[in-house]
Design a protein around this motif. Structure first.
Motif, PDB file in Angstrom:
ATOM      1  N   ARG A   1       0.836  -1.199   0.000  1.00  0.00           N
ATOM      2  CA  ARG A   1       0.000   0.000   0.000  1.00  0.00           C
ATOM      3  C   ARG A   1       0.874   1.253   0.000  1.00  0.00           C
ATOM      4  O   ARG A   1       0.589   2.232  -0.708  1.00  0.00           O
ATOM      5  CB  ARG A   1      -0.915  -0.012   1.223  1.00  0.00           C
ATOM      6  CG  ARG A   1      -1.746   1.262   1.411  1.00  0.00           C
ATOM      7  CD  ARG A   1      -2.682   1.498   0.250  1.00  0.00           C
ATOM      8  NE  ARG A   1      -3.440   2.725   0.418  1.00  0.00           N
ATOM      9  CZ  ARG A   1      -4.202   3.260  -0.522  1.00  0.00           C
ATOM     10  NH1 ARG A   1      -4.292   2.674  -1.716  1.00  0.00           N
ATOM     11  NH2 ARG A   1      -4.866   4.371  -0.305  1.00  0.00           N
ATOM     12  N   ALA A   2       1.954   1.236   0.806  1.00  0.00           N
ATOM     13  CA  ALA A   2       2.848   2.393   0.857  1.00  0.00           C
ATOM     14  C   ALA A   2       3.520   2.619  -0.489  1.00  0.00           C
ATOM     15  O   ALA A   2       3.680   3.763  -0.939  1.00  0.00           O
ATOM     16  CB  ALA A   2       3.903   2.174   1.945  1.00  0.00           C
ATOM     17  N   VAL A   3       3.910   1.540  -1.158  1.00  0.00           N
ATOM     18  CA  VAL A   3       4.517   1.670  -2.486  1.00  0.00           C
ATOM     19  C   VAL A   3       3.528   2.271  -3.470  1.00  0.00           C
ATOM     20  O   VAL A   3       3.868   3.146  -4.280  1.00  0.00           O
ATOM     21  CB  VAL A   3       5.006   0.289  -2.967  1.00  0.00           C
ATOM     22  CG1 VAL A   3       5.432   0.349  -4.434  1.00  0.00           C
ATOM     23  CG2 VAL A   3       6.174  -0.191  -2.111  1.00  0.00           C
ATOM     24  N   TYR A   4       2.272   1.824  -3.385  1.00  0.00           N
ATOM     25  CA  TYR A   4       1.240   2.358  -4.284  1.00  0.00           C
ATOM     26  C   TYR A   4       1.018   3.849  -4.039  1.00  0.00           C
ATOM     27  O   TYR A   4       0.928   4.640  -4.986  1.00  0.00           O
ATOM     28  CB  TYR A   4      -0.066   1.590  -4.084  1.00  0.00           C
ATOM     29  CG  TYR A   4      -1.243   2.211  -4.802  1.00  0.00           C
ATOM     30  CD1 TYR A   4      -1.405   2.063  -6.178  1.00  0.00           C
ATOM     31  CD2 TYR A   4      -2.195   2.950  -4.093  1.00  0.00           C
ATOM     32  CE1 TYR A   4      -2.481   2.635  -6.835  1.00  0.00           C
ATOM     33  CE2 TYR A   4      -3.269   3.530  -4.748  1.00  0.00           C
ATOM     34  CZ  TYR A   4      -3.407   3.365  -6.121  1.00  0.00           C
ATOM     35  OH  TYR A   4      -4.471   3.934  -6.768  1.00  0.00           O
ATOM     36  N   VAL A   5       0.971   4.245  -2.757  1.00  0.00           N
ATOM     37  CA  VAL A   5       0.771   5.665  -2.428  1.00  0.00           C
ATOM     38  C   VAL A   5       1.950   6.489  -2.933  1.00  0.00           C
ATOM     39  O   VAL A   5       1.775   7.594  -3.472  1.00  0.00           O
ATOM     40  CB  VAL A   5       0.576   5.838  -0.909  1.00  0.00           C
ATOM     41  CG1 VAL A   5       0.582   7.307  -0.529  1.00  0.00           C
ATOM     42  CG2 VAL A   5      -0.729   5.182  -0.463  1.00  0.00           C
ATOM     43  N   ALA A   6       3.165   5.964  -2.753  1.00  0.00           N
ATOM     44  CA  ALA A   6       4.353   6.692  -3.216  1.00  0.00           C
ATOM     45  C   ALA A   6       4.344   6.839  -4.741  1.00  0.00           C
ATOM     46  O   ALA A   6       4.673   7.910  -5.272  1.00  0.00           O
ATOM     47  CB  ALA A   6       5.616   5.966  -2.758  1.00  0.00           C
ATOM     48  N   GLN A   7       3.955   5.778  -5.421  1.00  0.00           N
ATOM     49  CA  GLN A   7       3.879   5.852  -6.881  1.00  0.00           C
ATOM     50  C   GLN A   7       2.830   6.860  -7.328  1.00  0.00           C
ATOM     51  O   GLN A   7       3.041   7.623  -8.272  1.00  0.00           O
ATOM     52  CB  GLN A   7       3.564   4.465  -7.452  1.00  0.00           C
ATOM     53  CG  GLN A   7       4.710   3.465  -7.312  1.00  0.00           C
ATOM     54  CD  GLN A   7       4.325   2.099  -7.824  1.00  0.00           C
ATOM     55  OE1 GLN A   7       3.145   1.803  -8.051  1.00  0.00           O
ATOM     56  NE2 GLN A   7       5.324   1.231  -7.987  1.00  0.00           N
ATOM     57  N   GLU A   8       1.687   6.863  -6.633  1.00  0.00           N
ATOM     58  CA  GLU A   8       0.629   7.804  -6.982  1.00  0.00           C
ATOM     59  C   GLU A   8       1.094   9.247  -6.750  1.00  0.00           C
ATOM     60  O   GLU A   8       0.852  10.133  -7.575  1.00  0.00           O
ATOM     61  CB  GLU A   8      -0.620   7.508  -6.150  1.00  0.00           C
ATOM     62  CG  GLU A   8      -1.828   8.347  -6.544  1.00  0.00           C
ATOM     63  CD  GLU A   8      -3.054   7.987  -5.729  1.00  0.00           C
ATOM     64  OE1 GLU A   8      -4.173   8.267  -6.187  1.00  0.00           O
ATOM     65  OE2 GLU A   8      -2.891   7.418  -4.636  1.00  0.00           O
ATOM     66  N   ALA A   9       1.788   9.499  -5.628  1.00  0.00           N
ATOM     67  CA  ALA A   9       2.301  10.847  -5.347  1.00  0.00           C
ATOM     68  C   ALA A   9       3.343  11.258  -6.380  1.00  0.00           C
ATOM     69  O   ALA A   9       3.378  12.419  -6.824  1.00  0.00           O
ATOM     70  CB  ALA A   9       2.903  10.884  -3.947  1.00  0.00           C
ATOM     71  N   SER A  10       4.182  10.303  -6.772  1.00  0.00           N
ATOM     72  CA  SER A  10       5.196  10.600  -7.785  1.00  0.00           C
ATOM     73  C   SER A  10       4.544  10.962  -9.114  1.00  0.00           C
ATOM     74  O   SER A  10       4.979  11.901  -9.799  1.00  0.00           O
ATOM     75  CB  SER A  10       6.121   9.398  -7.953  1.00  0.00           C
ATOM     76  OG  SER A  10       7.064   9.634  -8.979  1.00  0.00           O
ATOM     77  N   GLN A  11       3.492  10.241  -9.464  1.00  0.00           N
ATOM     78  CA  GLN A  11       2.788  10.534 -10.704  1.00  0.00           C
ATOM     79  C   GLN A  11       2.130  11.910 -10.656  1.00  0.00           C
ATOM     80  O   GLN A  11       2.151  12.671 -11.633  1.00  0.00           O
ATOM     81  CB  GLN A  11       1.747   9.444 -10.983  1.00  0.00           C
ATOM     82  CG  GLN A  11       2.357   8.079 -11.304  1.00  0.00           C
ATOM     83  CD  GLN A  11       1.312   7.001 -11.430  1.00  0.00           C
ATOM     84  OE1 GLN A  11       0.118   7.232 -11.176  1.00  0.00           O
ATOM     85  NE2 GLN A  11       1.730   5.804 -11.804  1.00  0.00           N
ATOM     86  N   GLN A  12       1.546  12.247  -9.498  1.00  0.00           N
ATOM     87  CA  GLN A  12       0.928  13.565  -9.356  1.00  0.00           C
ATOM     88  C   GLN A  12       1.973  14.676  -9.439  1.00  0.00           C
ATOM     89  O   GLN A  12       1.749  15.719 -10.067  1.00  0.00           O
ATOM     90  CB  GLN A  12       0.167  13.641  -8.032  1.00  0.00           C
ATOM     91  CG  GLN A  12      -1.065  12.747  -7.973  1.00  0.00           C
ATOM     92  CD  GLN A  12      -1.751  12.824  -6.634  1.00  0.00           C
ATOM     93  OE1 GLN A  12      -1.255  13.439  -5.697  1.00  0.00           O
ATOM     94  NE2 GLN A  12      -2.923  12.186  -6.539  1.00  0.00           N
ATOM     95  N   ALA A  13       3.128  14.437  -8.788  1.00  0.00           N
ATOM     96  CA  ALA A  13       4.197  15.435  -8.846  1.00  0.00           C
ATOM     97  C   ALA A  13       4.696  15.619 -10.277  1.00  0.00           C
ATOM     98  O   ALA A  13       4.939  16.748 -10.728  1.00  0.00           O
ATOM     99  CB  ALA A  13       5.341  15.009  -7.930  1.00  0.00           C
TER     100      ALA A  13
END
Length: 283
Positions: free
Chosen positions: A198-210
């Motif tokens: 879940r943490a990896v998914y959240v980090a990937q999502e934040a990276s995509q948003q950034a």
């Protein structure tokens, strides 16, 4: 007259003797059916050579034949052991086996009945074979590499039972269980892995948003650069026109009916409402 009773007993005695002869004759043979093997014992001593299917002679009155079922038998045997990492592991095995017909005489001499074969040979040898297989791996490997665990168990069990005249046809693991402590550890590990995913998914999502924000900023900067180049090519008058129009929009004014551009070259737009002009003229 005295001979009459004796003569009347003769048929009775003859019938009894005939019955005894027939009984002895029938008792002198034994039939072994398909799927069976027999062991001939004379005066309680087992004779060499198994009796296979067919009809066989046996000395009457002083012999007996023990018949063994040599078809496939199935029994479930529990076993317990410790793994390489000293975790308790228990299992239940379903074992399909049959007795070797050629070796039933040795089975008769050493083990006796089929029940003794199961309780005194198969059960303890299953336990020992499971200990050998389980000690070669950790409890986690026993679960993730279950087929390898079963293969080691089968090899050990076959080697041990073969010398007893028992042929193992197939085994299957009915149940495999471990200690409650390890079960709790497995559950905690699964929860931790899910949280990590879940943490990896959240980090990937934040990276995509950034990255999306960066792309938008780059686009806006490029648009401003192009606008600056255009304004520079047109002189400074377009800047004034653009700022006047934006000021009018931000002020919330109504859309003007007339937009007048002064001079031959573009200049600052003069905005007025045609309706207001018409009203002044009529007055």
């Amino acid at each position: 007259m005295r001979n009459q009773p004796a003569q009347s007993l003769q048929p009775l005695i003859g019938g009894i003797l005939t019955a005894l002869i027939l009984l002895i004759a029938f008792n002198a043979f034994v039939i072994i059916n398909p799927g069976q093997a027999g062991v001939l014992s004379i005066l309680g001593k087992a004779r060499d050579g198994a009796l296979l299917e067919g009809i066989h002679f046996k000395p009457p009155l002083i012999s007996a034949v023990d018949v063994y079922d040599v078809t496939v038998q199935k029994f479930e045997v529990p076993a317990q052991s410790s793994t390489k990492d000293l975790q308790d592991l228990s299992a239940s095995f379903a074992i399909n086996f049959r007795l070797d017909p050629i070796q039933v005489v040795d089975i008769r001499r050493e083990q006796g009945t089929l029940q003794n074969v199961v309780s005194k040979v198969i059960a303890p040898q299953t336990q020992e074979s499971f200990k050998i297989a389980a000690a070669r791996r950790t409890v986690e490997e026993a679960i993730t590499k279950r087929s390898e665990l079963k293969e080691d168990f089968d090899n050990a069990l076959n080697d041990r039972l073969e010398k007893y005249g028992i042929i193992v046809l197939d085994t299957s693991v009915v149940d495999l269980a471990f200690s409650p402590e390890f079960a709790k550890a497995v559950e905690d590990k699964q929860i931790a892995e899910q949280r990590a995913q879940r943490a990896v998914y959240v980090a990937q999502e934040a990276s995509q948003q950034a990255q999306a924000e960066i792309n938008r900023a780059k686009g806006k900067a490029e648009a401003q650069r192009l606008l600056a180049e255009t304004l520079k090519a047109q002189g400074g008058e377009l800047v004034l026109q653009k700022e006047a129009i934006e000021a009018w929009r931000e002020g919330g004014a109504r859309m003007p009916n007339v937009l007048v551009m002064g001079g031959e070259s573009p200049g600052v737009p003069f905005l007025f409402n045609l309706k207001d002009v018409q009203g002044s003229v009529m007055q």
